[in-house]
Design a protein around this motif. Structure first.
Motif, mmCIF file in Angstrom:
data_model
loop_
_atom_site.group_PDB
_atom_site.id
_atom_site.type_symbol
_atom_site.label_atom_id
_atom_site.label_comp_id
_atom_site.label_asym_id
_atom_site.label_seq_id
_atom_site.Cartn_x
_atom_site.Cartn_y
_atom_site.Cartn_z
ATOM 1 N N MET A 203 0.817 -1.723 -0.525
ATOM 2 C CA MET A 203 -0.100 -0.270 0.359
ATOM 3 C C MET A 203 1.048 0.819 0.060
ATOM 4 S SD MET A 203 -3.251 -0.930 2.666
ATOM 5 C CE MET A 203 -2.553 -1.611 3.592
ATOM 6 N N ASN A 204 1.632 1.385 0.389
ATOM 7 C CA ASN A 204 2.382 2.429 1.115
ATOM 8 C C ASN A 204 3.688 2.486 -0.618
ATOM 9 O OD1 ASN A 204 3.321 2.994 3.321
ATOM 10 N ND2 ASN A 204 4.347 1.474 4.081
ATOM 11 N N LEU A 205 4.205 1.462 -1.264
ATOM 12 C CA LEU A 205 4.443 1.515 -3.188
ATOM 13 C C LEU A 205 3.386 2.635 -4.116
ATOM 14 C CD1 LEU A 205 6.279 -1.667 -2.880
ATOM 15 C CD2 LEU A 205 7.132 0.121 -2.679
ATOM 16 N N VAL A 206 1.907 1.884 -3.207
ATOM 17 C CA VAL A 206 0.753 2.106 -4.539
ATOM 18 C C VAL A 206 0.176 3.855 -4.125
ATOM 19 C CG1 VAL A 206 0.692 0.053 -5.727
ATOM 20 C CG2 VAL A 206 -0.830 0.993 -3.687
ATOM 21 N N GLY A 207 0.922 4.358 -2.968
ATOM 22 C CA GLY A 207 0.702 5.183 -3.052
ATOM 23 C C GLY A 207 -1.114 5.358 -1.511
ATOM 24 N N ILE A 208 -1.467 4.502 -1.455
ATOM 25 C CA ILE A 208 -2.630 4.734 -0.672
ATOM 26 C C ILE A 208 -2.337 5.639 0.752
ATOM 27 C CG2 ILE A 208 -4.119 3.279 0.613
ATOM 28 C CD1 ILE A 208 -4.117 0.912 -1.597
ATOM 29 N N GLY A 209 -2.918 6.330 1.413
ATOM 30 C CA GLY A 209 -3.052 7.238 2.593
ATOM 31 C C GLY A 209 -2.734 6.265 3.463
ATOM 32 N N THR A 210 -2.334 6.776 4.609
ATOM 33 C CA THR A 210 -2.369 5.651 6.284
ATOM 34 C C THR A 210 -3.902 5.528 6.487
ATOM 35 O OG1 THR A 210 -1.831 8.210 7.393
ATOM 36 C CG2 THR A 210 -0.201 6.299 7.195
ATOM 37 N N ASP A 211 -5.323 6.524 6.302
ATOM 38 C CA ASP A 211 -6.054 6.942 6.526
ATOM 39 C C ASP A 211 -6.597 5.023 6.186
ATOM 40 O OD1 ASP A 211 -5.356 7.638 4.484
ATOM 41 O OD2 ASP A 211 -7.178 9.589 4.341
ATOM 42 N N TRP A 212 -6.978 5.058 4.634
ATOM 43 C CA TRP A 212 -7.067 3.869 4.729
ATOM 44 C C TRP A 212 -6.711 2.861 4.338
ATOM 45 C CZ3 TRP A 212 -12.010 2.912 2.412
ATOM 46 C CH2 TRP A 212 -12.442 4.454 1.961
ATOM 47 N N GLN A 213 -4.916 2.483 4.782
ATOM 48 C CA GLN A 213 -4.546 1.372 4.963
ATOM 49 C C GLN A 213 -5.209 0.840 6.527
ATOM 50 O OE1 GLN A 213 -0.395 1.869 4.995
ATOM 51 N NE2 GLN A 213 0.141 2.923 3.701
ATOM 52 N N GLN A 214 -5.562 1.512 7.564
ATOM 53 C CA GLN A 214 -6.256 1.272 8.236
ATOM 54 C C GLN A 214 -7.815 0.597 8.311
ATOM 55 O OE1 GLN A 214 -3.947 1.003 11.365
ATOM 56 N NE2 GLN A 214 -3.052 2.713 10.651
ATOM 57 N N VAL A 215 -7.988 1.414 7.419
ATOM 58 C CA VAL A 215 -9.246 0.752 7.103
ATOM 59 C C VAL A 215 -8.911 -1.285 6.787
ATOM 60 C CG1 VAL A 215 -11.361 1.212 5.709
ATOM 61 C CG2 VAL A 215 -10.960 2.710 6.668
ATOM 62 N N ILE A 216 -7.825 -1.363 6.387
ATOM 63 C CA ILE A 216 -7.517 -2.159 4.984
ATOM 64 C C ILE A 216 -7.552 -3.215 5.939
ATOM 65 C CG2 ILE A 216 -6.790 -2.986 2.764
ATOM 66 C CD1 ILE A 216 -6.804 -0.648 1.948
ATOM 67 N N LYS A 217 -6.840 -2.500 6.860
ATOM 68 C CA LYS A 217 -6.079 -4.133 6.946
ATOM 69 C C LYS A 217 -6.851 -4.582 8.624
ATOM 70 C CE LYS A 217 -2.608 -1.576 8.638
ATOM 71 N NZ LYS A 217 -1.348 -1.605 9.472
ATOM 72 N N GLY A 218 -7.802 -3.419 9.216
ATOM 73 C CA GLY A 218 -9.147 -3.682 10.040
ATOM 74 C C GLY A 218 -10.022 -4.471 9.632
ATOM 75 N N ALA A 219 -10.087 -4.745 7.493
ATOM 76 C CA ALA A 219 -11.133 -5.079 7.210
ATOM 77 C C ALA A 219 -10.822 -6.840 7.066
ATOM 78 C CB ALA A 219 -11.575 -4.258 5.378
ATOM 79 N N VAL A 220 -8.989 -6.856 6.973
ATOM 80 C CA VAL A 220 -8.631 -7.706 6.824
ATOM 81 C C VAL A 220 -8.666 -9.135 8.072
ATOM 82 C CG1 VAL A 220 -6.422 -8.759 5.849
ATOM 83 C CG2 VAL A 220 -6.997 -7.858 5.064
ATOM 84 N N LEU A 221 -8.596 -8.274 8.699
ATOM 85 C CA LEU A 221 -9.055 -8.751 10.265
ATOM 86 C C LEU A 221 -9.902 -9.627 10.493
ATOM 87 C CD1 LEU A 221 -7.626 -9.553 12.785
ATOM 88 C CD2 LEU A 221 -7.524 -7.169 13.899
#
Length: 413
Positions: free
Chosen positions: A379-397
């Motif tokens: 997600m860092n490589l493709v430029g996804i912001g930290t806000d959406w990163q938290q959302v995605i990781k929460g969804a994965v968990l």
């Protein structure tokens, strides 16, 4: 005299049998995966995530330098995840590991920077401090019967406060260069110039041989005890996939600077704790008290002693993670280790641990940690912001835990 000869036509093939050989193999694979959903689900998810971000980042994810950075960036979380997996299998939780990581890093900085203590002595003292901290918490949980959530929550606050006191709110460094090499260094170059790191290639091929031997050995042992094993074709497919994955990672690391030193530490931990949980009596007892505590007690398992040792081990691994983290960033910080406990818990559950205890593997913890690590890196490589990163990781968990619940209901029905 005439004889009537009636031509016999072949009976129609039963439904589902007229498919090609490839279709039969596919059906065999699907049947095997359904029976071993927990075992293969996260491996498949990790592979899909790697492929997705490799394509999305135009191959940057699988650049040799990025693969090395991926190992270095996630080493301390993977160390914590191994210990956390054992805690969760035993039916407990540990919220203090992030703060304990910071406290050990601060202690190491005070000993080495302020008091010029030789780094090997300081490392041994810090590991002992981590083990003592885990033992104290284990005593309250195992022998006084206080819930692990409460004890480790108190430990989280206590160790965070002690970190602030030790460092007086300041960042303290630098660490000795030899200690920095453990967290940031690579194996030395040996042998002739082959455009690859020879020692990494040698270790990679040795690992491939070990993986093949271990998988074949485990399958034979399961058959000896009349346990259910995957079909031969599915087993061979799994073996080929494992060998290919190890070979690809080996070649990527060998084409850059070689294997990081911390990767060897992780390898020793995975092999050691994997053997402990599969073959040692203490490993079976950890599964027993997490799976069914009353039955374990009736079977003679010393549940209090086992719980105490699990938390002692978690404290020592948290200390090791703290040393690696502080050495990697060459400084101890009051804010170090924030949310590390959540990352370790998430890695364990994503890797197959069960909320009710008694289920999980050391390798699963590593797979769960790699899922999170690849997600963060990709997600860092493709430029996804930290806000959406938290959302995605929460969804994965949430998806991983939901999958565990669904799988239990499916098997139960």
């Amino acid at each position: 005299m005439s004889t009537d000869v009636t031509a016999k036509t072949p009976a129609p093939a039963p439904p589902g049998r007229e498919g090609s050989a490839s279709g039969g193999l596919l059906q065999l694979m699907l049947d095997g995966m359904r029976r071993n959903m927990r075992q293969y689900g996260m491996l498949m998810a990790l592979g899909l995530i790697v492929v997705l971000f490799a394509v999305w980042s135009d191959g940057d994810l699988l650049l040799p330098r990025n693969v090395s950075n991926l190992v270095l960036q996630n080493s301390y979380i993977l160390i914590l995840a191994i210990g956390m997996m054992l805690v969760i299998i035993a039916g407990h939780i540990d919220l203090s590991v992030g703060s304990l990581t910071a406290f050990v890093g601060a202690t190491a900085a005070v000993l080495m920077v302020n008091h010029d203590l030789p780094w090997p002595v300081a490392v041994i003292l810090c590991l002992a401090i981590g083990a003592a901290a885990g033992a104290v918490q284990g005593f309250f949980i195992a022998y006084l019967g206080i819930p692990s959530f409460i004890v480790t929550l108190a430990g989280m606050l206590l160790f965070r406060g002690l970190t602030e006191i030790f460092l007086e709110g300041q960042t303290l460094g630098p660490f000795p260069k030899d200690l920095q090499k453990i967290a940031n260094g690579f194996l030395p170059e040996v042998g002739p110039n082959t455009n690859y790191h020879n020692l990494t290639l040698l270790l990679g091929f040795a690992l491939i041989a070990f993986v093949v031997y271990q998988e074949v050995r485990d399958r034979k042992r399961q058959q000896e005890f009349s346990l259910d094993v995957p079909p031969v074709k599915l087993f061979l497919l799994k073996l080929v996939a494992l060998v290919a994955a190890v070979l690809v990672v080996t070649m990527l690391l060998a084409s850059y600077k070689g294997a990081p030193i911390v990767l060897l530490i992780l390898g020793v931990l995975v092999v050691g704790f994997g053997y402990l949980m599969r073959n040692a009596i203490i490993g079976r007892h950890i599964y027993a008290i997490g799976g069914n505590l009353p039955a374990a007690k009736l079977s003679g398992v010393k549940d209090k002693k086992v719980t105490f040792l699990v938390f002692l081990n978690m404290g020592m691994l948290a200390a090791l993670a703290g040393l690696v983290f502080a050495a990697r960033f060459n400084a101890a910080s009051p804010k170090a280790g924030l949310n590390f406990e959540l990352e370790a818990i998430a890695a364990s559950f994503i890797g197959g641990a069960s909320m009710s205890g008694g289920v999980g593997t050391v390798l699963g913890a590593i797979i769960g940690g790699l899922v999170l690590g690849v997600l963060n890196n990709g997600m860092n490589l493709v430029g996804i912001g930290t806000d959406w990163q938290q959302v995605i990781k929460g969804a994965v968990l949430l998806a991983a835990v939901g999958f565990d619940v669904w799988n239990k209901r499916r098997v139960g029905s």
